[in-house]
Design an enzyme around this catalytic site. Structure first.
Site, PDB file in Angstrom:
ATOM      1  N   TYR A  33      84.845  56.069 -42.046  1.00 58.24           N
ATOM      2  CA  TYR A  33      84.134  56.830 -41.019  1.00 58.24           C
ATOM      3  C   TYR A  33      85.090  57.516 -40.066  1.00 58.24           C
ATOM      4  O   TYR A  33      86.290  57.217 -40.060  1.00 58.24           O
ATOM      5  CB  TYR A  33      83.159  55.929 -40.253  1.00 58.24           C
ATOM      6  CG  TYR A  33      83.786  55.032 -39.207  1.00 58.24           C
ATOM      7  CD1 TYR A  33      84.576  53.942 -39.577  1.00 58.24           C
ATOM      8  CD2 TYR A  33      83.597  55.267 -37.855  1.00 58.24           C
ATOM      9  CE1 TYR A  33      85.140  53.118 -38.605  1.00 58.24           C
ATOM     10  CE2 TYR A  33      84.165  54.447 -36.884  1.00 58.24           C
ATOM     11  CZ  TYR A  33      84.941  53.375 -37.266  1.00 58.24           C
ATOM     12  OH  TYR A  33      85.511  52.575 -36.319  1.00 58.24           O
ATOM     13  N   LYS A 148      90.469  53.729 -41.833  1.00 60.27           N
ATOM     14  CA  LYS A 148      89.312  53.680 -40.928  1.00 60.27           C
ATOM     15  C   LYS A 148      88.057  53.301 -41.710  1.00 60.27           C
ATOM     16  O   LYS A 148      87.149  54.094 -41.937  1.00 60.27           O
ATOM     17  CB  LYS A 148      89.131  55.005 -40.172  1.00 60.27           C
ATOM     18  CG  LYS A 148      88.273  54.840 -38.912  1.00 60.27           C
ATOM     19  CD  LYS A 148      88.467  55.976 -37.953  1.00 60.27           C
ATOM     20  CE  LYS A 148      87.523  55.947 -36.767  1.00 60.27           C
ATOM     21  NZ  LYS A 148      87.618  54.745 -35.922  1.00 60.27           N
ATOM     22  N   GLU A 180      95.386  46.069 -31.057  1.00 62.28           N
ATOM     23  CA  GLU A 180      94.667  47.203 -30.463  1.00 62.28           C
ATOM     24  C   GLU A 180      93.342  46.702 -29.917  1.00 62.28           C
ATOM     25  O   GLU A 180      93.025  45.523 -30.004  1.00 62.28           O
ATOM     26  CB  GLU A 180      94.460  48.312 -31.498  1.00 62.28           C
ATOM     27  CG  GLU A 180      93.691  47.867 -32.725  1.00 62.28           C
ATOM     28  CD  GLU A 180      93.682  48.900 -33.855  1.00 62.28           C
ATOM     29  OE1 GLU A 180      93.696  50.114 -33.571  1.00 62.28           O
ATOM     30  OE2 GLU A 180      93.664  48.476 -35.019  1.00 62.28           O
ATOM     31  N   LEU A 205      94.984  50.963 -36.423  1.00 62.95           N
ATOM     32  CA  LEU A 205      94.509  52.292 -36.801  1.00 62.95           C
ATOM     33  C   LEU A 205      95.381  53.327 -36.079  1.00 62.95           C
ATOM     34  O   LEU A 205      95.622  53.186 -34.881  1.00 62.95           O
ATOM     35  CB  LEU A 205      93.051  52.464 -36.348  1.00 62.95           C
ATOM     36  CG  LEU A 205      92.435  53.803 -36.736  1.00 62.95           C
ATOM     37  CD1 LEU A 205      92.028  53.790 -38.206  1.00 62.95           C
ATOM     38  CD2 LEU A 205      91.238  54.132 -35.863  1.00 62.95           C
TER      39      LEU A 205
HETATM   40  N1  PDD Z   1      87.088  53.894 -32.778  1.00 66.40           N
HETATM   41  N2  PDD Z   1      91.566  51.527 -32.912  1.00 66.40           N
HETATM   42  C1  PDD Z   1      90.377  51.200 -33.456  1.00 66.40           C
HETATM   43  C2  PDD Z   1      90.239  49.876 -34.129  1.00 66.40           C
HETATM   44  C3  PDD Z   1      89.302  52.101 -33.395  1.00 66.40           C
HETATM   45  O1  PDD Z   1      88.125  51.787 -33.954  1.00 66.40           O
HETATM   46  C4  PDD Z   1      89.478  53.342 -32.728  1.00 66.40           C
HETATM   47  C5  PDD Z   1      88.374  54.362 -32.628  1.00 66.40           C
HETATM   48  C6  PDD Z   1      90.735  53.620 -32.159  1.00 66.40           C
HETATM   49  C7  PDD Z   1      91.008  54.927 -31.461  1.00 66.40           C
HETATM   50  O2  PDD Z   1      91.115  55.970 -32.386  1.00 66.40           O
HETATM   51  P1  PDD Z   1      90.735  57.475 -31.979  1.00 66.40           P
HETATM   52  O3  PDD Z   1      91.568  57.806 -30.815  1.00 66.40           O
HETATM   53  O4  PDD Z   1      91.089  58.245 -33.182  1.00 66.40           O
HETATM   54  O5  PDD Z   1      89.271  57.490 -31.651  1.00 66.40           O
HETATM   55  C8  PDD Z   1      91.754  52.699 -32.288  1.00 66.40           C
HETATM   56  C9  PDD Z   1      85.957  54.799 -32.784  1.00 66.40           C
HETATM   57  C10 PDD Z   1      85.879  55.685 -31.589  1.00 66.40           C
HETATM   58  C11 PDD Z   1      84.707  53.981 -33.020  1.00 66.40           C
HETATM   59  O6  PDD Z   1      84.784  53.088 -33.844  1.00 66.40           O
HETATM   60  O7  PDD Z   1      83.671  54.253 -32.405  1.00 66.40           O
END
Ligand code: PDD
Length: 285
Positions: A33, A148, A180, A205
């Site tokens: 996703y 992801k 994270e 991620l």
């Molecule tokens: N999540 N780390 C994890 C485990 C995440 O699920 C996300 C983002 C990030 C930040 O990545 P980015 O800057 O590309 O959004 C880091 C999304 C927003 C979600 O699951 O809703």
């Protein structure tokens, strides 16, 4: 008016947006996703999200059913159809629905592609001003967190623990270091003004917002170090913050009930947030 979703080539009302119970996303979490923010009706940092999507699907040998150029058109069309001004577009691609439940990849099955939108005023979110409290939990995830994947049970449990404690995010801990957040990347600003965030690798991620913030900070000659840090180090830091597509840059004001510095968002966090919002608006599509 009912929200419109996208399912395998069609734009349909959300209540009619359905996939099979045999879909491998449902049965095996065999899918990927992405979440991209929308500001003023435009997609934020979307090229970065689509590049990560291509990488994630490549890592699990899943072929996208559409080109990334077409995927962006669909995202934009969905934003338009929903009159979305500020919020997010969620997209998911799975290995599709086979005729049964074989673990190995099915042959000749078309991947599923779905999208829907949600509304959120990310720029003016109250927590952007107040900062958020975080709690820590053990990192229970698999070892390919760079993908992801929609297999988010560990993050669901982590974020539920945070919610039950009245916290806004859970920081996941492995071998004494922060990996994270449940759905965000973690940063600290050390007492000697170094912005520290964990290096990319299979343990986390590769956040798109993280990547942009690091680049924007470096362009401004701010010192950035990509390495792991502990909760003790975060509690001794000048500032702590998290980044993600759904909140941009947000201060962390306490960890496990202990204040970070004076318990208020710090100037570097506020500055990086402003810089990021400026970048986001300037590069939106
Ligand atoms: N999540 N780390 C994890 C485990 C995440 O699920 C996300 C983002 C990030 C930040 O990545 P980015 O800057 O590309 O959004 C880091 C999304 C927003 C979600 O699951 O809703």
């Amino acid at each position: 008016m009912e929200q419109i979703a996208y399912v395998n080539g069609s734009f349909v009302p959300l209540s009619e947006a359905k996939v099979s119970i045999l879909d491998r996303g449902f049965l095996f979490a065999d899918g990927i996703y992405e979440v991209a923010a929308v500001l003023d009706g435009k997609l934020i940092d979307n090229a970065s999200h689509l590049a990560r999507l291509e990488r994630s699907v490549g890592e699990i040998e899943l072929a996208l059913p559409e080109t990334t150029a077409r995927i962006q058109e669909i995202q934009q069309e969905l934003v338009k159809r929903n009159n979305l001004v500020n919020g997010m577009v969620y997209l998911e691609v799975t290995r599709g629905a086979d005729t049964g439940r074989d673990f190995a990849f099915p042959k000749g099955v078309k991947p599923t592609l779905i999208m829907f939108t949600s509304t959120k005023d990310i720029v003016n979110a109250p927590s952007a001003k107040t900062g958020i409290n975080v709690i820590t939990v053990p990192d229970l995830r698999w070892t390919r967190r760079d993908i992801k994947s929609v297999a988010l049970l560990a993050q669901v449990l982590a974020k539920q623990t945070a919610a039950a404690a009245g916290a806004g995010e859970a920081w996941m801990i492995e071998d004494g270091k922060v990996t994270e957040g449940g759905s965000s990347s973690c940063f600290i600003l050390t007492q000697d003004d170094v912005i520290v965030t964990r290096q990319n690798g299979s343990e986390i991620l590769p956040g798109c917002t993280r990547k942009a913030v690091v680049a924007l900070a470096e362009e401004r000659q701010l010192r950035v170090e990509e390495r792991a840090f502990s909760v003790e180090e975060a509690l001794a830091a000048k500032e702590a913050f998290i980044t993600s597509a759904s909140l941009f840059v947000q201060a962390v004001v306490s960890i496990d009930g202990k204040k970070v510095a004076d318990g208020k968002p710090g100037p570097m966090t506020n500055r990086l947030r402003e810089i990021y919002v400026e970048f986001a608006k300037a590069t939106a599509v």
